[in-house]
Scaffold this active site. Structure first.
Site, mmCIF file in Angstrom:
data_model
loop_
_atom_site.group_PDB
_atom_site.id
_atom_site.type_symbol
_atom_site.label_atom_id
_atom_site.label_comp_id
_atom_site.label_asym_id
_atom_site.label_seq_id
_atom_site.Cartn_x
_atom_site.Cartn_y
_atom_site.Cartn_z
ATOM 1 N N MET A 125 -40.267 17.948 -12.216
ATOM 2 C CA MET A 125 -39.399 18.687 -13.135
ATOM 3 C C MET A 125 -39.552 20.212 -12.990
ATOM 4 O O MET A 125 -39.633 20.936 -13.985
ATOM 5 C CB MET A 125 -39.683 18.254 -14.576
ATOM 6 C CG MET A 125 -39.503 16.765 -14.808
ATOM 7 S SD MET A 125 -37.875 16.144 -14.321
ATOM 8 C CE MET A 125 -36.914 16.698 -15.714
ATOM 9 N N ASN A 157 -34.131 14.899 -3.619
ATOM 10 C CA ASN A 157 -34.351 14.822 -5.073
ATOM 11 C C ASN A 157 -33.473 13.722 -5.650
ATOM 12 O O ASN A 157 -32.424 13.404 -5.089
ATOM 13 C CB ASN A 157 -33.973 16.166 -5.707
ATOM 14 C CG ASN A 157 -34.224 16.190 -7.196
ATOM 15 O OD1 ASN A 157 -35.233 15.664 -7.673
ATOM 16 N ND2 ASN A 157 -33.307 16.772 -7.953
ATOM 17 N N HIS A 175 -31.403 12.793 -9.192
ATOM 18 C CA HIS A 175 -30.942 13.394 -10.441
ATOM 19 C C HIS A 175 -30.274 12.319 -11.296
ATOM 20 O O HIS A 175 -29.452 11.548 -10.792
ATOM 21 C CB HIS A 175 -29.961 14.534 -10.144
ATOM 22 C CG HIS A 175 -29.506 15.195 -11.396
ATOM 23 N ND1 HIS A 175 -30.317 16.015 -12.134
ATOM 24 C CD2 HIS A 175 -28.341 15.118 -12.079
ATOM 25 C CE1 HIS A 175 -29.677 16.411 -13.210
ATOM 26 N NE2 HIS A 175 -28.465 15.884 -13.202
HETATM 27 C C1 GRF Z 1 -35.805 10.056 -13.490
HETATM 28 O O1 GRF Z 1 -34.793 9.737 -14.420
HETATM 29 C C2 GRF Z 1 -35.304 11.052 -12.474
HETATM 30 O O2 GRF Z 1 -33.955 10.919 -12.159
HETATM 31 C C3 GRF Z 1 -35.517 12.374 -13.208
HETATM 32 O O3 GRF Z 1 -36.744 12.197 -13.891
HETATM 33 C C4 GRF Z 1 -36.960 10.810 -14.145
HETATM 34 C C5 GRF Z 1 -38.286 10.491 -13.529
HETATM 35 O O4 GRF Z 1 -38.744 9.215 -13.843
HETATM 36 N N1 GRF Z 1 -35.473 13.489 -12.300
HETATM 37 P P1 GRF Z 1 -40.016 8.625 -13.097
HETATM 38 O O5 GRF Z 1 -41.142 9.643 -13.226
HETATM 39 O O6 GRF Z 1 -39.660 8.337 -11.670
HETATM 40 O O7 GRF Z 1 -40.340 7.361 -13.879
#
Ligand code: GRF
Length: 268
Positions: free
Chosen positions: A135, A157, A159
């Protein structure tokens, strides 16, 4: 003969996408293996997932780097090869007329953190860097040091929205609150903007009257866990090619965009 690619992963949270990619590597669906997992916080639960698969992990603590910069901006040590004006000229996260002090305060601590990530990454050679719920915005400083071959991006990435709709850090929330009737997820290569890079793959789900933010997040995540490994597999098979396109628009202007072309599988 298929080459097995070496994949680095950066996370911030629970790591369910990391898990999906680890599983796909271990089952042989993706011809490759994960060689490290890095996080911007020691609290990322996904680090445990990596450890239980014997994958090396590291943490670069962004919150403390950002805090230290705020407390004493003059006292931070910048990487030797850092050029603020290069960042200013390449970045597209802020408009060109944004206040210099704001842009500096955003980029400098991030570049310091990125130099620390690059230092950790020196121990591994990788073919692909996967952002799996990482993030943090990456700056041109970092992107240019990973993407060393022009025309061959290697940072991906995921999203949680159908880009270019709803970029930013709350894709599911934004999709839900807008009253969208379809939502989805997108895997893309990373460029200098926020969720603006060339799209590799997308999957969509429908949203009905009964859906809640939680239920659409569930639908979306399920799709993420199949989409991300599929896109990594295409990369590993050498089937992703970026192509620069130019279009003449009705208003007389030209539009240029780098897009991803998916090459057919040799078996097709
Ligand atoms: C996912 O929804 C991804 O698209 C977003 O953050 C979330 C991460 O989830 N960028 P995780 O850590 O893979 O469980």
């Amino acid at each position: 003969m298929r080459k097995n690619i070496r994949i680095g992963v950066l996370i911030s949270g629970s790591g369910t996408n990391l898990q999906a990619i680890m599983n796909a590597c271990e089952s042989g669906k993706i011809p490759g293996s994960i060689v490290f997992i890095g996080s911007d916080t020691s609290h990322a639960a996904g680090l445990k997932r990596g450890k239980s698969h014997n994958i090396p992990t590291f943490v670069v603590d962004y919150p403390s780097i950002i805090r230290n910069f705020k407390k004493a901006p003059q006292q931070v040590t910048l990487p030797d090869d850092f050029d603020l004006y290069e960042i200013f000229s390449k970045q597209t996260l802020f408009p060109a007329d944004a206040d210099d002090a704001t842009v500096k305060a955003f980029f400098i601590p991030r570049v310091i953190a990125e130099a620390a990530i690059l230092d950790k990454m020196k121990n591994y050679s990788i073919d692909l860097l996967v952002l799996a719920g990482f993030m943090r915005n990456l700056t041109p400083y970092f992107i240019d040091r990973v993407n060393t071959v022009p025309g061959h991006p290697k940072i991906m990435n995921i999203h949680p929205a159908l880009l270019p709709a709803f970029p930013g850090n709350d894709g599911y929330g934004d999709t839900f609150r807008y009253g969208s009737k379809v939502g989805g997820c997108t895997v893309h290569f990373v460029d200098y903007g926020e969720d603006t890079g060339p799209i590799i793959g997308q999957k969509a789900y429908t949203i009905s009257e009964d859906d809640t933010l939680e239920s659409i997040r569930e639908k979306g995540l399920k799709l993420e866990w199949s989409l991300y490994p599929e896109c990594v597999k295409l990369f590993a098979e050498g089937r992703l090619k970026t192509v620069r396109k130019s279009y003449a628009l009705k208003n007389g202007k030209k539009m240029h965009r780098t897009v991803v072309k998916i090459l057919p599988s040799p078996e097709d």
